[in-house]
Design an enzyme around this catalytic site. Structure first.
Site, mmCIF file in Angstrom:
data_model
loop_
_atom_site.group_PDB
_atom_site.id
_atom_site.type_symbol
_atom_site.label_atom_id
_atom_site.label_comp_id
_atom_site.label_asym_id
_atom_site.label_seq_id
_atom_site.Cartn_x
_atom_site.Cartn_y
_atom_site.Cartn_z
ATOM 1 N N ASN A 211 1.930 -0.807 15.402
ATOM 2 C CA ASN A 211 2.134 -1.556 13.649
ATOM 3 C C ASN A 211 3.501 -2.570 14.051
ATOM 4 O OD1 ASN A 211 4.384 -0.377 12.149
ATOM 5 N ND2 ASN A 211 2.357 1.567 12.409
ATOM 6 N N ASP B 74 -1.331 5.967 11.162
ATOM 7 C CA ASP B 74 -2.729 7.360 10.281
ATOM 8 C C ASP B 74 -3.439 8.063 10.836
ATOM 9 O OD1 ASP B 74 -1.874 5.956 7.893
ATOM 10 O OD2 ASP B 74 -2.418 4.720 7.243
ATOM 11 N N PRO C 101 -0.972 14.006 11.382
ATOM 12 C CA PRO C 101 -0.290 14.451 9.883
ATOM 13 C C PRO C 101 0.172 13.278 8.600
ATOM 14 C CG PRO C 101 0.960 14.688 12.199
ATOM 15 C CD PRO C 101 -0.463 14.084 11.707
ATOM 16 N N ASP C 102 0.133 13.490 7.409
ATOM 17 C CA ASP C 102 1.194 13.180 6.759
ATOM 18 C C ASP C 102 2.819 13.820 6.588
ATOM 19 O OD1 ASP C 102 2.541 12.117 4.208
ATOM 20 O OD2 ASP C 102 0.214 10.751 4.398
ATOM 21 N N ILE C 103 3.665 12.956 7.798
ATOM 22 C CA ILE C 103 4.435 13.666 7.382
ATOM 23 C C ILE C 103 5.766 13.774 6.030
ATOM 24 C CG2 ILE C 103 7.165 13.486 7.755
ATOM 25 C CD1 ILE C 103 6.158 11.567 10.601
ATOM 26 N N LYS D 102 0.681 7.487 -4.584
ATOM 27 C CA LYS D 102 1.489 7.420 -3.856
ATOM 28 C C LYS D 102 2.232 8.814 -4.423
ATOM 29 C CE LYS D 102 0.639 4.545 -0.679
ATOM 30 N NZ LYS D 102 0.672 3.166 0.271
ATOM 31 N N LYS E 64 1.246 12.340 -3.129
ATOM 32 C CA LYS E 64 2.588 12.599 -2.098
ATOM 33 C C LYS E 64 3.726 13.710 -2.310
ATOM 34 C CE LYS E 64 1.976 9.382 1.253
ATOM 35 N NZ LYS E 64 1.652 8.910 2.273
#
Ligand code: C5P
Length: 394
Positions: free
Chosen positions: A210, A279, A305-307, A337, A341
């Site tokens: 990105n 993602d 994975p969502d770090i 969010k 999270k």
């Protein structure tokens, strides 16, 4: 004065005899690695020439608010946002009065009004003028509004008087400026920051990524170090130099970023997830270059994975701060969010405006509520964010 390295200092010069000391001051700033731009009032050009200041700063000196050529280069609002620090040295009694009353009748006062940056003044005037009630009332107003006041010093004056009113010496002013960045607010703390994009390989020559530039993470790393922290910056591939004093761990993929993060947060007090993590990643990485055979090509992607969520799930977790780059409903999506999270604090911003831009407009969101910061450059924003973070920690 390591903390002045890469700092953008806007030096405003007003019309007092001490203006001649600005030549030495500029030299000290540039020697310390700062980028200096000079704005002079008309009266100050009677004491020091714009050409001298241009030669020493390496940048064109700006004099007028209504200068079409200068506005076509860096307009006055852009210049106001460019600065990490505005220093007015010398600040005459008249300049103090105009600043205290919010005047905007020349370029310098306009910049001070428009700038989100820290502003410091180094007053210089006759002792009688300094002691006068009007000046003292203006001083009190300026201090109450958060202006930093350096000096004045006592001693012999150009007019022959002896007393308070001499501008501080250039070295003292430069040290006072450096101290503004060395807040010590994060002394003894370990801050771990993820930044930049990740790259997810498709084959040996192609990848998904990105537009993240890494600028926000690098600004946070630099400012956290200046504030006294030990800083570990886990960085995806970006084109930025390593900030002074920061430990940088280079990673490429989200999985590598996760592994490095889990290792680094072990003794961390603060984790700031700024990285624009991909993602999804290709389910398989081809070992040879993908050939163009058919009109369509399907690539199966699997979730990364969502770090930040992994860090916030840790039993011994640091203070966890996230970012949300949104394109719509910034506050609503940011709040969702924060909860999803399990973050302590989240900085939401407009993805389209922020990516690869030097400026940022953020809204700080926590369970207690939200607060929008004025648009500023990323260094100024980083300092504001860290101030909020250190308040939360304490
Ligand atoms: O879900 P979204 O990508 O918008 O969330 C942004 C926040 O989550 C940022 O703090 C980002 O660094 C973090 N993040 C992460 N791992 C991911 C995706 C996002 O740590 N896989």
């Amino acid at each position: 004065m390591l903390s002045l390295s890469n700092k953008r200092i806007l030096l405003g010069i007003t019309g007092g005899i001490a203006a001649y000391k600005c030549a030495e001051l500029t030299r000290l700033f540039t020697k310390a690695g700062a980028d200096v731009r000079v704005v002079m009032t008309k009266a100050s050009t009677e004491f020091v020439t714009p050409l001298t200041m241009q030669a020493l700063s390496g940048n064109r000196v700006q004099l007028d608010l209504l200068d079409a050529e200068a506005e076509a280069g860096m307009g006055h609002i852009e210049l106001a946002r460019w600065a990490d620090l505005i220093l007015v040295a010398p600040t005459t009694a008249d300049a103090m009065a105009r600043l205290a009353n919010g005047h905007a009748n020349d370029l310098l006062t306009t910049l001070v009004l428009a700038a989100p940056a820290t502003v410091a003044l180094a007053p210089a005037m006759n002792q009688g003028m300094w002691a006068d009630q009007s000046t003292q009332a203006n001083l009190a107003t300026l201090q109450q509004r958060g202006f930093h006041i350096f000096g004045p010093a006592a001693g012999e004056q150009a007019c022959g008087d002896i007393g308070l009113g001499r501008m501080l010496e250039p070295l003292e002013i430069a040290k006072a400026c450096a101290a503004l960045f060395e807040t010590g607010k994060l002394a003894g703390k370990h801050v771990v920051i993820t930044g930049g994009p990740t790259r997810e390989a498709l084959d040996p020559v192609r990848f998904l990524t990105n537009h993240s530039s890494g600028k926000m993470a690098y600004a946070l790393a630099q400012e956290a170090y200046s504030a006294g922290a030990k800083v570990t910056l886990i960085s995806g591939p970006v084109n930025l130099p390593k900030p002074d004093g920061v430990i940088r761990i280079d990673v490429t993929t989200a999985s590598e970023m996760l592994a490095a993060s889990l290792q680094a947060v072990d003794d961390a007090d603060i984790f700031i997830g700024v990285a624009a993590v991909a993602d999804y990643r290709p389910a398989t990485v081809e070992t040879t270059k993908i050939k163009k055979k058919s009109d369509q090509l399907e690539i199966l992607l699997i979730r990364n994975p969502d770090i930040i969520s992994e860090v916030s799930k840790l039993p011994k977790r640091p203070l966890v701060v996230g970012f949300a780059a949104e394109t719509e409903n910034i506050l609503e999506n940011g709040t969702a969010k924060l909860e999803k999270k399990n973050l302590d604090l989240l900085f939401a911003n407009n993805a389209v405006e922020t990516f690869n831009n030097d400026n940022i407009t953020v809204t700080a969101i926590s369970k207690q509520g939200s607060q929008e910061f004025p648009t500023s450059n990323k260094n100024v924003a980083a300092r504001r964010m860290l101030s909020l973070i250190s308040d939360r920690l304490n």
